[in-house]
Scaffold this active site. Structure first.
Site, PDB file in Angstrom:
ATOM      1  N   GLU A 173      42.377  21.750  51.097  1.00 46.55           N
ATOM      2  CA  GLU A 173      42.772  22.601  52.256  1.00 46.55           C
ATOM      3  C   GLU A 173      41.933  22.168  53.481  1.00 46.55           C
ATOM      4  OE1 GLU A 173      44.840  26.511  50.250  1.00 46.55           O
ATOM      5  OE2 GLU A 173      42.852  26.548  50.647  1.00 46.55           O
ATOM      6  N   GLY A 218      28.885  44.509  43.873  1.00 46.08           N
ATOM      7  CA  GLY A 218      29.931  43.548  44.434  1.00 46.08           C
ATOM      8  C   GLY A 218      31.211  44.133  44.955  1.00 46.08           C
ATOM      9  N   GLN A 247      43.108  36.273  41.799  1.00 40.27           N
ATOM     10  CA  GLN A 247      44.227  37.087  41.175  1.00 40.27           C
ATOM     11  C   GLN A 247      43.713  37.641  39.984  1.00 40.27           C
ATOM     12  OE1 GLN A 247      47.127  38.659  41.213  1.00 40.27           O
ATOM     13  NE2 GLN A 247      47.369  38.116  43.265  1.00 40.27           N
TER      14      GLN A 247
END
Lengths: 434, 434
Positions: free
Chosen positions: B174, B15, B323
């Site tokens: 968003e 990945g 994060q």
């Protein structure tokens, strides 16, 4: 198609390429109703497609929404529709979205890749006349290298890294140059575990020189540039077949290559319903008079690549390029306005602004009427002209940023396989490739 | 897979998302051989996918070639391959390109859209977790408006202009904000012949507030911003079905809508071959200890969205966001290096840098540890942070240019249907939509 009739005559433009858009702009604010149809919702800046294919530009920066172009013009309609047939008797179009009546019909459908009837090449080769095609080519080039890593068979690996470009016009030359730069600057870094020096770029030209529409000086210099970049040029060579792995030519020359890019010619897109027998010219173009009226009709016009205006200067019609398309679009727009004022049409006169091609970094050739030059300055002129003709301020900035970046960093970062080109690589497994 | 063994231990990272790339960078130049595999040849900056869907950015500017990331690191290998199964007994992976042996295996496969078993919604709704999905959504939004032009049936037209977004997390918020800005700023200009005021943007949230991971202040302000932009927010509403035209909920509330975007949850991508019964946590995540070792294994690690590290601070694992992924990737990289030096692993400690969401022009909400703020300054912080974490200098410049352009011109020019989303619009023809 759900478009209300106004009291003004309706001009239907089929095709949002250079010609169609130039004409639409010319008719802005005039006493006509303009309906533009195109199968895409965007205008494509075809001269830079090869940079999309080679990871130098994003497709979005050389495309522009047609609705945005027409946004500020009153009395404009756009429909994302495909022309199926023209009914000249009733002045109507058949489209995939239904019928559309016209008073004036402008055919600006452009051109498509001409495989000259060779179905095998059409099926196995790659064309580069639209954004999806360019993205397919981008994906395939990158997939070939990923695939080359996976094999221990040297012949198979070489075939996967062998690119055959057929056609020595601007498209073929520009693509060959870009691939050569990728081979030199990017592949060794991206594929340290692959001997990328073995990658080959072959440019095949049927005639005795490349860029045959340009001056001999330009041809010669372009050949020098390409050879300096390591491109193999094969002149007077005619490709006869390609089964997906072996390229055959009229002579004994053969290539084992996973990629054949066909840039050897274009032809007009077919339009059903016109009296073709009398008006079709070589390359499937429509014969028009000096007012771009299609022969035999007074309210049906053709402009751009699809139009063949035969006169003393251009016995075989104008070159199938952006400049004649833009000029014909503008001119026909002016003529329509003139007719509204009961003034007669003026004949079209082509102003040849010259031609140019870029081979790579600091390498381009430019033929103007009185000046011919090659090299760094030509390259800057090429870039300036292309930025100038690109539609949209954002596109210009984004393309400019990419070019500066690519120039400074010797890089092309858009080497992304966003939609893989679904290819069956198993055909390369058998020893026949050897 | 044709990768030579070196004398160093081999770390295979599956990945190339935030976690995998962060870890790979950390291992650069260390005494390990690193093999990174990903099914794509590019890294995706997922937080900006919604801007690709809404025509604000080109996909190429939020993707980055993985080979380019690893280019300057010695002893790195990349293969574009898909993991099929882990064979922990023999320390091997089965992939679509063959077997791959490992000494250390790092599972960083990330997450995918969680439809919670509702096949009907999965089939008819749109997800937005990858670039192709985002481009499909972009095409479909634009195609809906083109289609809305073609009908005289008001109900059908309204359904085509009705957008239902399920999920009030950052993605849903968003996207709703961006669609509302398109409705206000672009649609009236692009579609002057359509009453685009009737377009509706519905945001559906199962809980009692949107952005529930953020502070109540942020939630409240985000709701105010969205409502100011004309978004309808439906709280405590659970969507139960969607057949492609009618959205049903647990209550009587129903929507006739051509578009349902599912942003209501994600789950870890399934990995075959691990002892799942014992290690799978809610959301299909893998239970890991404080060193990111998958429970029951010493040389199999999981990082990022797929990893569920349950401790006192995070009883249900870390948030499935960029994060924690970046921090875990770096930390595990450091631990591997530590082990090479015969030093013990250090436990992972998450440094919560806060969270943020943007609603539109000058409108964002930011929760830091000690500061919370909303509005213009928050919006600038949001943009700065996103530019900072975007990989690649070119990408940053191009995104920046687009943002400045979009801000100054109230525009989004990438509204291009480059590959149409093949949709059957005939279903909207029957009167049932009414």
């Amino acid at each position: 198609m759900n478009i209300p009739r106004s009291s003004f005559p309706r001009v239907v433009i089929v095709g949002g390429g250079f010609a169609g858009v130039a004409m639409a702009k010319e008719l802005s604010g005039k006493e006509v109703q303009v309906v533009l149809i195109d199968k895409n919702n965007y205008h494509t800046f075809q001269p830079l497609l090869y940079q999309v294919s080679t990871g130098g530009l994003e497709p979005d920066s050389i495309a522009y929404p047609i609705r945005k172009i027409l946004q500020d013009y009153p009395n404009f309609y756009f429909r994302m529709a495909e022309l199926q047939q023209v009914l000249t008797e009733s002045n109507e179009l058949v489209t995939n979205l239904g019928m559309l009546a016209y008073d004036h019909l402008v055919i600006a459908v452009g051109s498509e890749t001409n495989f000259f009837g060779n179905d095998e090449i059409e099926q196995n080769g790659m064309a580069m006349k639209s954004i999806p095609q360019s993205l397919n080519l981008r994906s395939m080039i990158l997939e070939n290298f990923e695939q080359a890593l996976l094999t221990d068979d040297l012949h198979e690996r070489d075939a996967l890294m062998n690119f055959v470009i057929v056609g020595g016009g601007p498209t073929g030359v520009e693509l060959a140059g870009a691939l050569a730069e990728i081979k030199k600057g990017i592949l060794p870094k991206d594929y340290p575990d692959l001997d990328t020096r073995r990658a080959q770029i072959n440019l095949i030209q049927s005639g005795d020189r490349i860029l045959k529409e340009m001056s001999e000086k330009a041809s010669k210099k372009a050949e020098d540039f390409l050879e300096g970049l390591g491109v193999q040029i094969w002149k007077e060579t005619r490709v006869t077949g390609y089964d997906g792995k072996k390229v055959t030519t009229k002579t004994d020359l053969k290539f084992d290559a996973a990629t054949l890019i066909w840039a050897a010619g274009v032809k007009g897109v077919s339009v059903k319903g016109l009296d073709f027998e009398n008006i079709v010219r070589p390359g499937n173009r429509l014969k028009v008079n000096e007012f771009n009226q299609v022969e035999g009709y007074t309210n049906v016009y053709a402009i751009g690549d699809i139009a063949c205006m035969e006169n003393d200067d251009t016995p075989r019609g104008h070159p199938m390029m952006a400049q004649p398309a833009i000029q014909q679009g503008r001119h026909l727009g002016e003529n329509i306005v003139r007719a509204l004022d009961k003034k007669p049409f003026k004949p079209f006169e082509y102003k040849d602004k010259g031609s140019m091609a870029t081979i790579g970094r600091n390498k381009a050739v430019v033929d103007l009427k009185n000046y011919r030059f090659q090299g760094v300055f030509a390259w800057f002129v090429w870039m300036f002209v292309h930025l100038f003709f690109l539609i949209g301020f954002r596109n210009r900035i984004v393309v400019f940023v990419n070019w500066v970046y690519n120039y400074v960093r010797f890089d092309r970062e858009a080497r992304l396989i966003i939609r893989p080109y679904q290819r069956d690589y198993s055909q390369f497994k058998d020893s026949d490739t050897a």
